[in-house]
Design a protein around this motif. Structure first.
Motif: not given
Length: 190
Positions: A25-33
């Motif tokens: 989730l942290e990685e998805l947040y960093e990439k897509h936020a």
């Protein structure tokens, strides 16, 4: 774990341990936020609401991680969640307006004068000369000040007061005639 690794896990993320989804989730947040915020900002047209929606979208992403399909792109998937979330917020906003309008219309129905009272007002207005009627409606119904009425009608303030007194005298006379047993207050506190 990377987003690419997410695609190859058979059966989605159902078998991941507790540390896996939060790191993902942290990685998805960093990439897509950034993209999610931009989409929310575009759809909602409000910065604060878009920031709230961004957080809500990633909560939904976390909840939906086990159902993520291998065939979907993570950016497309998150974008769809963001779009659906924002559209739901817009629909809820519209529903709120509808509810407020319905509540106002219900309140107006409750505030509506009875036919008898409306007829009494008509009788009292008809008892006065036309210009006094107009001034009385502006003063008692529209709740304009005497100065505003004078400006609106291009009349002097003493003339407006005179028309109000004239209306009150005519209204008292009509009420006295219709209800001779009722004692009406005298004077005009204008």
């Amino acid at each position: 774990m990377t987003v690419k690794a997410l695609r190859v896990i058979p059966g989605g993320l159902a078998g991941m341990n507790a540390a896996g989804p939060s790191g993902l989730l942290e990685e998805l947040y960093e990439k897509h936020a950034g993209a999610v915020y931009a989409r929310c900002r575009y759809l909602l047209r409000d910065d604060a609401e878009a920031r709230d929606a961004l957080q809500d979208v990633f909560v939904k992403v976390l909840d939906a991680l086990p159902e993520f399909r291998q065939a979907a792109s993570p950016s497309t998937w998150i974008s769809r969640i963001a779009t659906h979330h924002c559209l739901n917020l817009i629909r809820a906003r519209k529903a709120m307006w509808r509810e407020q309008i319905q509540a106002l219309s219900r309140d107006r129905k409750l505030e509506t004068e009875t036919p008898e009272r409306r007829e009494l007002v008509r009788v009292l207005l008809n008892a006065a000369p036309e210009e006094a009627q107009e001034v009385a409606v502006m003063y008692f119904v529209d709740e304009l000040t005497q100065a505003e009425i004078a400006q609106e009608l291009s009349r002097s303030l003493p003339t407006v007061r005179k028309r109000l007194r004239e209306f009150l005298e005519c209204a008292r006379a009509a009420l006295k005639e219709a209800l001779p047993d009722v004692m009406l207050p005298e004077g005009d506190d204008l």
